[in-house]
Design a protein around this motif. Structure first.
Motif, short mmCIF file in Angstrom:
data_model
loop_
_atom_site.label_atom_id
_atom_site.label_comp_id
_atom_site.label_asym_id
_atom_site.label_seq_id
_atom_site.Cartn_x
_atom_site.Cartn_y
_atom_site.Cartn_z
N SER A 159 -54.33 -19.97 38.41
CA SER A 159 -55.74 -19.28 38.54
C SER A 159 -56.18 -19.36 40.11
O SER A 159 -55.52 -20.20 40.70
CB SER A 159 -56.81 -19.67 37.64
N PHE A 200 -63.00 -17.59 41.15
CA PHE A 200 -63.59 -16.20 41.57
C PHE A 200 -62.50 -15.25 41.58
O PHE A 200 -62.94 -14.18 42.57
CB PHE A 200 -64.46 -16.45 42.84
N THR A 252 -58.63 -11.93 36.67
CA THR A 252 -58.61 -12.49 35.06
C THR A 252 -57.08 -12.48 34.82
O THR A 252 -56.19 -12.12 35.77
CB THR A 252 -59.14 -11.46 34.28
N PRO A 286 -60.54 -16.57 30.51
CA PRO A 286 -61.63 -17.21 31.53
C PRO A 286 -62.11 -18.44 30.97
O PRO A 286 -62.51 -18.58 29.71
CB PRO A 286 -62.71 -16.34 31.55
N GLN A 287 -62.25 -19.60 31.60
CA GLN A 287 -62.61 -20.99 31.19
C GLN A 287 -64.16 -21.04 31.16
O GLN A 287 -64.72 -19.97 31.76
CB GLN A 287 -62.14 -22.08 32.15
N TRP A 288 -64.69 -21.88 30.52
CA TRP A 288 -66.10 -22.08 30.72
C TRP A 288 -66.42 -23.29 31.70
O TRP A 288 -65.39 -24.13 32.08
CB TRP A 288 -66.66 -22.68 29.35
N PRO A 298 -70.63 -19.21 33.61
CA PRO A 298 -69.35 -18.85 33.47
C PRO A 298 -68.33 -19.74 34.02
O PRO A 298 -68.72 -20.36 35.07
CB PRO A 298 -69.31 -17.46 34.35
N VAL A 355 -66.27 -19.83 36.61
CA VAL A 355 -65.84 -19.25 38.04
C VAL A 355 -64.56 -19.99 38.55
O VAL A 355 -63.93 -19.63 39.22
CB VAL A 355 -66.77 -19.12 38.88
N GLU A 382 -62.02 -20.90 37.00
CA GLU A 382 -60.59 -20.35 36.34
C GLU A 382 -60.85 -19.00 35.76
O GLU A 382 -61.01 -18.96 34.29
CB GLU A 382 -59.87 -21.43 35.45
N PRO A 383 -61.22 -17.99 36.21
CA PRO A 383 -61.05 -16.69 35.56
C PRO A 383 -60.07 -16.57 34.72
O PRO A 383 -60.02 -15.57 33.76
CB PRO A 383 -61.19 -15.77 36.74
N SER A 384 -58.84 -17.17 35.03
CA SER A 384 -57.66 -16.96 34.02
C SER A 384 -57.14 -18.48 34.03
O SER A 384 -57.49 -19.23 34.88
CB SER A 384 -56.73 -15.99 34.53
N ARG A 442 -56.35 -8.68 44.15
CA ARG A 442 -57.74 -9.01 43.42
C ARG A 442 -58.91 -8.13 44.01
O ARG A 442 -59.79 -7.37 43.40
CB ARG A 442 -58.28 -10.43 43.92
#
Length: 361
Positions: free
Chosen positions: A109, A112, A115, A151-153, A232, A234, A236-238, A336
């Motif tokens: 990841s 920003f 995904t 996506p992480q929190w 969000p 941000v 780790e969007p994945s 990206r």
């Protein structure tokens, strides 16, 4: 599910028993070490699924015996153990190995960044896999992506965040390149394996923690000591999960078994990623309804500060002195940025359309 169920007990395994793969009448047994508590919902279960599937698809010619975190080496030592040949392969995440090279982090990841589906598209169709193989080969490891927790929190916080001032100085458990972004924004970053997060949060050693998401965080009990759950994520969007195989063990496999491992990894990515997508919303609803968790959106000034730090990091990596790290960063950023507008017009626009005041179902 209680924490005691997932943490289990350490097995009496030694490095000596792992140093050489077992051979019996043409059959091979690999020993897999992981960075997860045994059977942790999400990654712990996925690791066992990976071990089982290799054995099933190979008809038992290649079997994999799994050892959970701490049963052979501490979680942070998994990469080095496989590189050295002490174990045959590990199941973990790239974010744990960025001390080896920051270029490794891009395959898990980037804050920003892309995904799970964008990153997988980059790897399969944008040249990412060749660079993934190249950078891990420096350490004698053959890697495969085997899933993504999505996506992480932003994490579990003991106190409410009203502005970036409430964030600065917090002791925050995190990992990877997202951790560097948090550090630049003022947090004191602590990296801990999954099995140690609850006790650190409960004792006050840390003020906040992010791990994966509702499905895997709930069994760790983090909501019992920190009720504020921020989005969000941000950082780790994945968040890719991977296996890393000792290169000598990989090279010793016949071609048909190599193909089995490769296609096993591809099938696991789809199954594991969709499992997270299915279970995160279900578990989150339960956390809110039954456990008093408060879902909160991160303050805008905090997100802007985090994004500024992430942008600074990307520019630094695109000017990195290591040509391979620079090449990875350039390729990742270009894919990206090319994907961003289309994803907003396709997936993003459809998500927004769901919020319209319509009667659907």
């Amino acid at each position: 599910m209680q924490r005691r169920i997932i943490l289990g007990s350490a097995a009496a395994a030694t490095a000596a028993t792992l140093a050489t793969p077992a051979l019996s009448q043409g059959r091979i047994e690999w020993r897999m070490i992981t960075i997860w508590p045994r059977n942790l919902p999400g990654p712990g279960v996925a690791a066992q699924r990976c071990a089982d599937r290799i054995g099933q698809l190979s008809g038992g010619r290649l079997t994999v015996r799994l050892f959970a975190a701490g049963e052979v080496v501490p979680a942070p030592g998994a990469f080095d153990a496989v590189a050295a040949g002490t174990a045959d392969l590990y199941h973990g995440v790239p974010s744990f190995w960025i001390s080896k090279s920051p270029g490794i982090g891009f395959f898990g990841s980037f804050p920003f960044g892309m995904t799970a589906y964008e990153r997988q598209a980059w790897m399969m169709h944008g040249g990412g896999t060749a660079m993934y193989d190249e950078i891990y080969a420096r350490f004698g490891i053959k890697p495969f992506i085997v899933g993504d927790s999505g996506p992480q929190w932003l994490g579990w916080f003991r106190r409410e965040l009203r502005s970036i001032e409430d964030f600065r100085g917090l002791r925050l458990r995190t990992a990877g390149l997202g951790g560097e972004m948090f550090r630049r924004a003022g947090a004191s970053v602590v990296t801990l394996p999954a099995g140690e997060i609850f006790s650190a949060l409960q004792s006050g050693t840390i003020d906040a923690a992010e791990f994966l998401g509702p499905f895997s965080d709930a069994p760790l009990g983090l909501h019992q000591v920190a009720k504020n759950f921020y989005f969000p994520g941000v950082q780790e969007p994945s968040s890719a999960e991977e296996i890393g195989i000792n290169m000598a063990r990989w090279n010793a496999l016949p071609d048909d078994l190599k193909r089995i491992v490769r296609y096993c990894a591809m099938s696991l990515h789809e199954e594991t990623t969709t499992e997270y997508d299915s279970n995160h919303p279900r578990v989150l609803a339960d956390l809110v309804a039954r456990h008093g968790v408060i879902v909160r959106e991160a303050p805008r000034d905090l997100l802007i500060a985090l994004g500024t730090s992430a942008g600074d990091m990307m520019r630094e990596f695109r000017a990195h002195q290591d040509p391979l790290v620079k090449r990875i960063a350039d390729s990742y950023a270009e894919f990206r940025n090319r994907s961003a507008a289309y994803m907003m017009q396709s997936y993003g626009a459809n998500f927004l359309a769901r919020q319209l005041p319509i009667n659907w179902g």
